[in-house]
Design an enzyme around this catalytic site. Structure first.
Site, PDB file in Angstrom:
ATOM      1  N   LYS A 244      18.878   2.793  28.830  1.00 19.99           N
ATOM      2  CA  LYS A 244      19.697   2.295  29.940  1.00 19.99           C
ATOM      3  C   LYS A 244      19.594   3.228  31.144  1.00 19.99           C
ATOM      4  CE  LYS A 244      23.544   1.279  27.490  1.00 19.99           C
ATOM      5  NZ  LYS A 244      24.911   0.823  27.201  1.00 19.99           N
TER       6      LYS A 244
ATOM      7  N   ARG B 245      16.138   0.281  15.537  1.00 18.45           N
ATOM      8  CA  ARG B 245      16.213  -0.228  16.910  1.00 18.45           C
ATOM      9  C   ARG B 245      15.035  -1.135  17.211  1.00 18.45           C
ATOM     10  NH1 ARG B 245      19.627   3.263  19.939  1.00 18.45           N
ATOM     11  NH2 ARG B 245      18.974   2.420  21.936  1.00 18.45           N
TER      12      ARG B 245
ATOM     13  N   GLU C  76      28.709   0.099  25.513  1.00 17.31           N
ATOM     14  CA  GLU C  76      29.305   0.913  26.553  1.00 17.31           C
ATOM     15  C   GLU C  76      28.998   0.234  27.891  1.00 17.31           C
ATOM     16  OE1 GLU C  76      28.071   5.043  26.799  1.00 17.31           O
ATOM     17  OE2 GLU C  76      29.411   5.359  28.510  1.00 17.31           O
TER      18      GLU C  76
HETATM   19  P1  ATP Z   1      23.346   4.611  25.348  1.00 18.29           P
HETATM   20  O1  ATP Z   1      22.138   5.428  25.492  1.00 18.29           O
HETATM   21  O2  ATP Z   1      24.068   4.387  26.637  1.00 18.29           O
HETATM   22  O3  ATP Z   1      24.226   4.937  24.187  1.00 18.29           O
HETATM   23  P2  ATP Z   1      22.768   2.227  23.900  1.00 18.29           P
HETATM   24  O4  ATP Z   1      21.540   1.429  24.153  1.00 18.29           O
HETATM   25  O5  ATP Z   1      23.009   2.827  22.583  1.00 18.29           O
HETATM   26  O6  ATP Z   1      22.720   3.227  25.067  1.00 18.29           O
HETATM   27  P3  ATP Z   1      25.339   0.924  23.710  1.00 18.29           P
HETATM   28  O7  ATP Z   1      26.038   0.188  24.760  1.00 18.29           O
HETATM   29  O8  ATP Z   1      25.995   2.083  23.099  1.00 18.29           O
HETATM   30  O9  ATP Z   1      23.977   1.340  24.348  1.00 18.29           O
HETATM   31  O10 ATP Z   1      24.840  -0.081  22.596  1.00 18.29           O
HETATM   32  C1  ATP Z   1      25.675  -1.023  21.971  1.00 18.29           C
HETATM   33  C2  ATP Z   1      25.118  -1.365  20.625  1.00 18.29           C
HETATM   34  O11 ATP Z   1      23.785  -1.861  20.733  1.00 18.29           O
HETATM   35  C3  ATP Z   1      25.057  -0.171  19.696  1.00 18.29           C
HETATM   36  O12 ATP Z   1      25.596  -0.555  18.450  1.00 18.29           O
HETATM   37  C4  ATP Z   1      23.608   0.152  19.589  1.00 18.29           C
HETATM   38  O13 ATP Z   1      23.300   0.684  18.338  1.00 18.29           O
HETATM   39  C5  ATP Z   1      22.948  -1.204  19.827  1.00 18.29           C
HETATM   40  N1  ATP Z   1      21.615  -1.030  20.411  1.00 18.29           N
HETATM   41  C6  ATP Z   1      21.323  -0.378  21.546  1.00 18.29           C
HETATM   42  N2  ATP Z   1      19.991  -0.362  21.761  1.00 18.29           N
HETATM   43  C7  ATP Z   1      19.418  -1.034  20.733  1.00 18.29           C
HETATM   44  C8  ATP Z   1      18.072  -1.360  20.380  1.00 18.29           C
HETATM   45  N3  ATP Z   1      17.037  -0.991  21.129  1.00 18.29           N
HETATM   46  N4  ATP Z   1      17.872  -2.063  19.251  1.00 18.29           N
HETATM   47  C9  ATP Z   1      18.906  -2.451  18.492  1.00 18.29           C
HETATM   48  N5  ATP Z   1      20.186  -2.182  18.771  1.00 18.29           N
HETATM   49  C10 ATP Z   1      20.460  -1.476  19.870  1.00 18.29           C
END
Ligand code: ATP
Ligand code: MG
Length: 566
Positions: free
Chosen positions: A279, A269, A42
């Protein structure tokens, strides 16, 4: 607090559990033997090292099995999203070494198809317009063990819902006035099935579609369908989406026949000690000026790590070491530091830099003489060669390398003691000069002309070796020294305001650092060096023709190796 686990699910062939699933699907001929993954950020912030774990999985698996990986921006909330983030995300993915080629997509590309699907679901009595407040809707949700309650608007006539939904999109109503909900089951054991919201009204113009839309799909109503529209075969995400998976499949089945449904697979994660990964919190640090920007070298963002001096190969090595599992974990930052140290040890050129200079005068060395000493560029790399460094009567050494009244095990310089100046001579301290307050301002020593490094006679051994820089040719620089951004191991697990947990001493600026001239001539933003005996340092982009700035990437001492021995 999350338990610290380094358990890794890999089989004998070295594949992690997600790759094993992919391999089995390919061997079974599923999806016609096609592999198509996607990375779906996002654009509401910069990428962090957690995202790198997802990117390495999504793009890496495609690479490994000859498939493709899409980059899809999940731009379904115009209130928080921005092109600044889109551009930064693309730059960071390229920096990691991956490319989506011609497969750049946006969830907003599918707004019409999603809207049409929603209208069809209303007509088929699978969705309805609710007009309760979000508080009322939440109160009716029930709990995992008790059923929820039906909305009083659940049986609104189909034509009325359709009419309201279209007027919602025409901008007739304020935000929050109506929502579109799926009509599934308010007593379902999976809470996500209790008439989930499909659409809400947002009046903020969208950076791509402008004011065309005033209703925007929720994640659950957009993600699976977007995967479906793109022909994604494996939709790999993080563990918090496990309970969403049945709903993902429910909505995809509204479009799909039996032959194809993208498969969602979840892994744990990445979480780092002494760091926050949300974020929202990272944005807050930037907005409130608690760090110097998204690319502040203390940030866990990819641009921050890059500026700090981290390399894509070190990040990949770290992600590989922590692995992909089904268990939430908290990963040690020392392991990441171990990875960058290992990488830079192989590649970084060794140079002489004195960060806390005190003047040393060799009283028996001729005043105008300058000798060029030969310094190894990298003892780890036989092809790295040498460079020259001037030696003279006056040199800078580290303040910490001299003690007037040293304890027994102090093998550096002290009155009447001998040390070797690296790549030069053995010297013996003969005295010091102090100012009125008793601070040492100059150290005096004599050099032994028969001990020049590399020359016959140089075999004589002394316990300590010091790094140094000749005063006349030294070039002054700024060095930014970093410590942990947070002072507690797991800031997200603490009560209260996370900002109170920031380490007040996470940045220390040194203005008076002395570089050897060979280094000063070639500094280029992003280049890595090992400062002898001090650590690994990277040239900061703030560097100009007359002001050189370095970031300390990491010290030499491997705290992870120590941790492992415990
Ligand atoms: P939000 O809280 O805004 O949803 P988010 O960290 O999930 O934050 P996205 O932009 O939706 O942000 O993440 C894109 C991809 O990265 C998603 O598939 C998510 O699962 C993965 N991702 C995000 N944070 C992590 C993390 N700490 N470890 C592994 N993968 C991650
Ligand atoms: Mg997300």
């Amino acid at each position: 607090m999350a338990e610290i686990k380094e358990e890794i699910l890999v089989n004998e062939s070295g594949l992690n559990f997600v790759e094993q699933i992919i391999k089995e699907d390919l061997e079974a001929g599923k999806n016609g033997g096609r592999l198509n993954t996607r990375f779906p950020p996002e654009p509401n912030g910069y990428l962090h090292i957690g995202h790198a774990k997802a990117i390495i999985m999504d793009f890496g698996a495609a690479e490994k099995f000859g498939g493709t990986c899409n980059l899809r921006f999940d731009d379904t909330n115009p209130q928080k999203e921005d092109t600044e983030y889109v551009n930064a995300i693309m730059e960071d993915i390229h920096w990691l070494g991956y490319d989506w080629e011609d497969r750049l997509y946006y969830a907003s590309d599918y707004f019409q198809q999603l809207f049409d699907l929603a209208c069809r679901m209303i007509l088929e009595d699978k969705a309805y317009v609710d007009e309760q407040t979000s508080e009322e809707i939440a109160a009716q949700k029930g709990t995992p063990t008790t059923p929820g309650q039906n909305s009083p608007y659940r049986n609104r006539p189909v034509e009325e819902s359709l009419d309201l939904f279209k007027r919602m999109n025409e901008g007739e109503f304020e935000e929050g006035r109506y929502v579109l909900r799926a009509k599934i089951d308010m007593a379902h054991s999976n809470m996500h099935f209790r008439d989930p919201i499909m659409y809400r009204i947002i009046k903020t113009p969208h950076w791509r579609t402008g004011t065309t839309w005033k209703v925007y799909p929720m994640y659950d109503f957009a993600h699976g369908q977007s995967d479906y529209f793109e022909g994604v075969t494996h939709s790999i995400c993080t563990l918090e989406f496990v309970p969403h998976r049945p709903l993902y499949e429910y909505f995809v089945k509204e479009l799909a026949d039996e032959t194809y449904c993208p498969r969602q697979i979840e892994f744990n994660r990445l979480n780092l000690t002494y760091t926050v990964m949300s974020k929202r919190k990272l944005l807050q640090l930037v907005k409130e000026g608690l760090v110097r920007g998204w690319d502040d070298p203390r940030m866990p963002t990819l641009c921050g790590l890059r500026r700090r001096g981290y390399t894509p190969s070190a990040i990949k090595d770290f992600v590989n070491r922590i692995g992909y599992t089904k268990y939430e974990a908290l990963n040690h930052i020392e392991l990441l530091e171990h990875s960058i140290r290992e990488d830079l040890n192989k590649t970084a050129t060794r140079v002489s830099v004195v960060q806390n200079p005190v003047k040393l005068i060799l009283t028996n060395y001729p005043e105008d003489k300058v000798e060029m000493m030969h310094m190894d560029n990298n003892p780890e790399d036989p092809n790295a060669g040498q460079h020259e460094m001037p030696f003279a009567r006056e040199i800078w050494i580290e303040g910490e390398d001299f003690m007037e009244n040293p304890p027994k095990k102090f093998f550096r310089l002290a009155p009447d003691k001998e040390v070797r100046l690296k790549g030069a001579y053995i010297i013996k301290c003969t005295g010091v000069k102090k100012d009125e307050e008793g601070n040492i301002v100059e150290i005096y020593a004599e050099y032994d002309p028969d001990t020049k490094s590399g020359m016959p006679g140089s075999e004589r051994k002394v316990k300590g070796t010091l790094h140094w820089v000749a005063v006349n040719s030294a070039v002054k620089a700024e060095v930014r020294d970093y410590d942990r951004l947070f002072s507690v191991e797991n800031p997200s697990a603490e009560e209260g305001d996370f900002r109170d947990l920031l380490n007040p001493n996470s940045l220390k600026v040194r203005e008076n650092v002395m570089l050897e001239p060979w280094l000063a001539e070639r500094v280029k933003a992003g280049d890595h060096y090992q400062f002898q005996r001090l650590g690994y340092y990277t040239v900061d982009p703030d560097t100009t023709a007359d002001h050189i700035v370095f970031n300390k990437t990491i010290g030499l001492k491997d705290t992870w190796a120590k941790e492992m021995k415990k």
